[in-house]
Scaffold this motif. Structure first.
Motif, PDB file in Angstrom:
ATOM      1  N   ALA A  43      14.076  61.739 156.303  1.00  0.00           N
ATOM      2  CA  ALA A  43      13.216  61.104 157.295  1.00  0.00           C
ATOM      3  C   ALA A  43      12.355  62.166 157.969  1.00  0.00           C
ATOM      4  O   ALA A  43      12.504  63.362 157.725  1.00  0.00           O
ATOM      5  N   ASP A  44      11.464  61.731 158.842  1.00  0.00           N
ATOM      6  CA  ASP A  44      10.519  62.655 159.459  1.00  0.00           C
ATOM      7  C   ASP A  44      11.178  63.613 160.447  1.00  0.00           C
ATOM      8  O   ASP A  44      10.665  64.701 160.683  1.00  0.00           O
ATOM      9  N   THR A  45      12.296  63.212 161.025  1.00  0.00           N
ATOM     10  CA  THR A  45      12.950  64.040 162.033  1.00  0.00           C
ATOM     11  C   THR A  45      14.405  64.287 161.658  1.00  0.00           C
ATOM     12  O   THR A  45      15.002  63.558 160.853  1.00  0.00           O
ATOM     13  N   VAL A  46      14.973  65.313 162.263  1.00  0.00           N
ATOM     14  CA  VAL A  46      16.392  65.619 162.066  1.00  0.00           C
ATOM     15  C   VAL A  46      17.246  64.444 162.508  1.00  0.00           C
ATOM     16  O   VAL A  46      18.169  64.011 161.800  1.00  0.00           O
ATOM     17  N   GLU A  47      16.939  63.904 163.672  1.00  0.00           N
ATOM     18  CA  GLU A  47      17.754  62.839 164.237  1.00  0.00           C
ATOM     19  C   GLU A  47      17.765  61.600 163.352  1.00  0.00           C
ATOM     20  O   GLU A  47      18.819  60.993 163.107  1.00  0.00           O
ATOM     21  N   GLU A  48      16.585  61.210 162.855  1.00  0.00           N
ATOM     22  CA  GLU A  48      16.511  60.022 162.008  1.00  0.00           C
ATOM     23  C   GLU A  48      17.209  60.256 160.676  1.00  0.00           C
ATOM     24  O   GLU A  48      17.847  59.342 160.128  1.00  0.00           O
ATOM     25  N   THR A  49      17.115  61.461 160.153  1.00  0.00           N
ATOM     26  CA  THR A  49      17.777  61.772 158.889  1.00  0.00           C
ATOM     27  C   THR A  49      19.286  61.716 159.050  1.00  0.00           C
ATOM     28  O   THR A  49      20.002  61.182 158.191  1.00  0.00           O
ATOM     29  N   ARG A  50      19.788  62.249 160.148  1.00  0.00           N
ATOM     30  CA  ARG A  50      21.230  62.168 160.413  1.00  0.00           C
ATOM     31  C   ARG A  50      21.706  60.729 160.548  1.00  0.00           C
ATOM     32  O   ARG A  50      22.830  60.405 160.165  1.00  0.00           O
ATOM     33  N   ALA A  51      20.854  59.885 161.082  1.00  0.00           N
ATOM     34  CA  ALA A  51      21.243  58.494 161.315  1.00  0.00           C
ATOM     35  C   ALA A  51      21.244  57.655 160.039  1.00  0.00           C
ATOM     36  O   ALA A  51      21.809  56.553 160.017  1.00  0.00           O
ATOM     37  N   ASN A  52      20.627  58.170 158.970  1.00  0.00           N
ATOM     38  CA  ASN A  52      20.523  57.407 157.721  1.00  0.00           C
ATOM     39  C   ASN A  52      20.959  58.256 156.526  1.00  0.00           C
ATOM     40  O   ASN A  52      20.177  58.489 155.591  1.00  0.00           O
ATOM     41  N   PRO A  53      22.220  58.713 156.503  1.00  0.00           N
ATOM     42  CA  PRO A  53      22.657  59.610 155.429  1.00  0.00           C
ATOM     43  C   PRO A  53      22.639  58.972 154.046  1.00  0.00           C
ATOM     44  O   PRO A  53      22.461  59.676 153.044  1.00  0.00           O
ATOM     45  N   ASP A  54      22.785  57.647 153.983  1.00  0.00           N
ATOM     46  CA  ASP A  54      22.815  56.996 152.666  1.00  0.00           C
ATOM     47  C   ASP A  54      21.489  57.129 151.929  1.00  0.00           C
ATOM     48  O   ASP A  54      21.449  57.033 150.695  1.00  0.00           O
ATOM     49  N   ARG A  55      20.406  57.341 152.667  1.00  0.00           N
ATOM     50  CA  ARG A  55      19.110  57.511 152.011  1.00  0.00           C
ATOM     51  C   ARG A  55      19.047  58.810 151.222  1.00  0.00           C
ATOM     52  O   ARG A  55      18.241  58.962 150.307  1.00  0.00           O
ATOM     53  N   LEU A  56      19.907  59.769 151.584  1.00  0.00           N
ATOM     54  CA  LEU A  56      19.911  61.075 150.920  1.00  0.00           C
ATOM     55  C   LEU A  56      20.838  61.105 149.711  1.00  0.00           C
ATOM     56  O   LEU A  56      20.686  61.942 148.822  1.00  0.00           O
ATOM     57  N   ALA A  57      21.808  60.203 149.705  1.00  0.00           N
ATOM     58  CA  ALA A  57      22.883  60.266 148.718  1.00  0.00           C
ATOM     59  C   ALA A  57      22.374  60.059 147.289  1.00  0.00           C
ATOM     60  O   ALA A  57      21.422  59.316 147.049  1.00  0.00           O
ATOM     61  N   ASP A  58      23.026  60.755 146.368  1.00  0.00           N
ATOM     62  CA  ASP A  58      22.863  60.551 144.920  1.00  0.00           C
ATOM     63  C   ASP A  58      21.515  61.010 144.373  1.00  0.00           C
ATOM     64  O   ASP A  58      21.141  60.641 143.262  1.00  0.00           O
ATOM     65  N   HIS A  59      20.778  61.794 145.123  1.00  0.00           N
ATOM     66  CA  HIS A  59      19.564  62.407 144.586  1.00  0.00           C
ATOM     67  C   HIS A  59      19.956  63.740 143.945  1.00  0.00           C
ATOM     68  O   HIS A  59      20.511  64.618 144.598  1.00  0.00           O
ATOM     69  N   GLY A  60      19.647  63.889 142.653  1.00  0.00           N
ATOM     70  CA  GLY A  60      19.988  65.104 141.938  1.00  0.00           C
ATOM     71  C   GLY A  60      18.814  66.039 141.780  1.00  0.00           C
ATOM     72  O   GLY A  60      17.713  65.798 142.291  1.00  0.00           O
ATOM     73  N   ILE A  61      19.035  67.118 141.037  1.00  0.00           N
ATOM     74  CA  ILE A  61      18.004  68.149 140.865  1.00  0.00           C
ATOM     75  C   ILE A  61      16.742  67.574 140.231  1.00  0.00           C
ATOM     76  O   ILE A  61      15.624  67.856 140.682  1.00  0.00           O
ATOM     77  N   ASP A  62      16.895  66.769 139.179  1.00  0.00           N
ATOM     78  CA  ASP A  62      15.710  66.204 138.521  1.00  0.00           C
ATOM     79  C   ASP A  62      14.909  65.317 139.464  1.00  0.00           C
ATOM     80  O   ASP A  62      13.668  65.294 139.398  1.00  0.00           O
ATOM     81  N   ASP A  63      15.599  64.580 140.335  1.00  0.00           N
ATOM     82  CA  ASP A  63      14.902  63.728 141.304  1.00  0.00           C
ATOM     83  C   ASP A  63      14.044  64.577 142.239  1.00  0.00           C
ATOM     84  O   ASP A  63      12.903  64.213 142.560  1.00  0.00           O
ATOM     85  N   VAL A  64      14.600  65.701 142.673  1.00  0.00           N
ATOM     86  CA  VAL A  64      13.885  66.555 143.607  1.00  0.00           C
ATOM     87  C   VAL A  64      12.699  67.224 142.905  1.00  0.00           C
ATOM     88  O   VAL A  64      11.601  67.323 143.465  1.00  0.00           O
ATOM     89  N   VAL A  65      12.902  67.676 141.668  1.00  0.00           N
ATOM     90  CA  VAL A  65      11.809  68.280 140.903  1.00  0.00           C
ATOM     91  C   VAL A  65      10.669  67.274 140.704  1.00  0.00           C
ATOM     92  O   VAL A  65       9.491  67.603 140.888  1.00  0.00           O
ATOM     93  N   GLU A  66      11.007  66.065 140.343  1.00  0.00           N
ATOM     94  CA  GLU A  66       9.975  65.034 140.158  1.00  0.00           C
ATOM     95  C   GLU A  66       9.241  64.757 141.464  1.00  0.00           C
ATOM     96  O   GLU A  66       8.007  64.588 141.488  1.00  0.00           O
ATOM     97  N   HIS A  67       9.991  64.713 142.552  1.00  0.00           N
ATOM     98  CA  HIS A  67       9.416  64.458 143.876  1.00  0.00           C
ATOM     99  C   HIS A  67       8.363  65.516 144.224  1.00  0.00           C
ATOM    100  O   HIS A  67       7.231  65.182 144.626  1.00  0.00           O
ATOM    101  N   TYR A  68       8.706  66.788 144.032  1.00  0.00           N
ATOM    102  CA  TYR A  68       7.758  67.854 144.358  1.00  0.00           C
ATOM    103  C   TYR A  68       6.640  67.963 143.318  1.00  0.00           C
ATOM    104  O   TYR A  68       5.517  68.363 143.658  1.00  0.00           O
ATOM    105  N   THR A  69       6.918  67.599 142.085  1.00  0.00           N
ATOM    106  CA  THR A  69       5.853  67.559 141.074  1.00  0.00           C
ATOM    107  C   THR A  69       4.771  66.574 141.484  1.00  0.00           C
ATOM    108  O   THR A  69       3.567  66.856 141.371  1.00  0.00           O
TER     109      THR A  69
END
Length: 265
Positions: A43-69
């Motif tokens: 999320a845009d802020t630390v606080e919002e990201t902490r409040a929604n941890p499930d949004r971060l779950a299960d993203h692997g290396i390939d997901d992150v590479v594709e995201h930045y690509t």
């Protein structure tokens, strides 16, 4: 008037993208066009990201590479990538894929082929590995765990302040992928270290880092021995894994700027 060179900062596990804010200000003053996009699910802020941890779950290396690509594809020119920890691994992968003009990998997570796993690194990542189910979860660190993994070279008070200001939950999947890289011929932790045409790479290591000890970075450097492309290493002997966010961040950042200038970037 020439267009400023874009710089994309890539954070690692447990730190929010806004932790790069002082670096962004410094690099903009130096004439670059810096940004620090978060990982998938941030999320845009630390606080919002902490409040929604499930949004971060299960993203692997390939997901992150594709995201930045996808982010890089929207830029007019190839950027300089600066990544910390797992962000350093992502930066190396993208550089090997010729998606960047250069990369700086700061205390970068181990890529495929890097075999040393010092005991301190095992302890630093134990909060994830102690439960196999964490592969599909987002995991938070306690202040004590952060102190060992990040803040061991600063005062306890500073470590606590950094923990409260910047930490977020982190997906466990990338750590499991990196740990199993040796046994997976198609591991997402594999980097094209033999690429002869890629841009220059600087590996930065903290001499007191428990999470990515010097042995890991030195073994990473060895993986590039078959490429004649520029690959250099710099050590900050008295620094630990918090070197991008603690009170000594500017020394590291200015060292990175000096290296970029030396590469005519």
């Amino acid at each position: 008037m020439s267009t400023p060179t874009p710089v994309v900062f890539i954070h690692g596990l447990w730190l929010h993208a806004t932790s790069w804010t002082p670096w962004i200000d410094l690099f903009r003053e130096a004439g670059y066009e810096p940004t620090a996009p978060g990982w998938p699910g941030d999320a845009d802020t630390v606080e919002e990201t902490r409040a929604n941890p499930d949004r971060l779950a299960d993203h692997g290396i390939d997901d992150v590479v594709e995201h930045y690509t996808n982010i890089i594809d929207r830029l007019d020119t190839k950027p300089i990538l600066i990544g910390h920890s797992f962000g350093g691994m992502i930066a190396q992968k993208l550089l090997g894929l010729d998606r960047a003009a250069a990369a700086i990998a700061i205390d970068a997570a181990q890529i495929k082929g890097v075999l040393p796993v010092p005991l301190s690194a095992l302890r630093a990542t134990l909060p994830v590995f102690k439960n196999p189910g964490n592969r599909h979860r987002a995991v938070s660190l306690t202040a004590e765990q952060f102190r060992f993994a990040f803040g061991n070279a600063v005062s306890e008070a500073e470590s606590q302040e950094l923990y409260e200001r910047w930490t977020i939950p982190a997906p466990g999947k990338p750590l499991f992928e990196a740990a199993l890289a040796t046994f997976d011929p198609h591991s997402p932790a594999k980097v094209d270290t033999g690429n002869e045409s890629r841009g220059p790479l600087l590996l930065v290591m903290g001499g007191k880092d428990n999470t990515v000890p010097e042995a890991v970075t030195l073994a990473t450097l060895k993986q590039y021995r078959h490429s004649h492309a520029v690959t250099e290493i710099r050590e900050f002997a008295d620094r630990a894994h918090s070197l991008t966010i603690d009170s000594g961040w500017r020394t590291v950042a200015e060292g990175c700027l000096a290296w970029l200038r030396a590469q005519s970037l």
